[in-house]
Scaffold this motif. Structure first.
Motif: not given
Length: 81
Positions: A6-7, A9-14, A17
């Protein structure tokens, strides 16, 4: 393990974006997005992870430790050498 995933994936969201922003801002040629190998590399990594998942779930009968022991037991019960 899930918390780590999850961590990541959240970093990859940047990154996603930023790529979306570049796609909106780029001209019709799409040079900014085409030069980035990140989506390709991550796509290949996703395929490798999917293959690892399939191989970890699919276990042919008799090829696992449990299947081999069961086969040996069945052969011993039938008197097959």
């Amino acid at each position: 393990m899930n918390i780590l995933a999850v961590g990541v994936l959240l970093l990859y969201m940047q990154t996603l974006s930023e790529l979306a922003r570049l796609a909106r801002a780029s001209t019709a040629s799409g040079d900014a997005v085409a030069r980035s190998a990140s989506p390709v590399a991550h796509g290949v990594a996703a395929i490798v992870l999917l293959a690892a998942l399939v191989l970890s779930v699919y276990k042919p009968r008799g090829r696992t430790g449990w299947g081999s022991r069961r086969r040996r037991t069945a052969e011993a019960d039938l008197g097959i050498a």
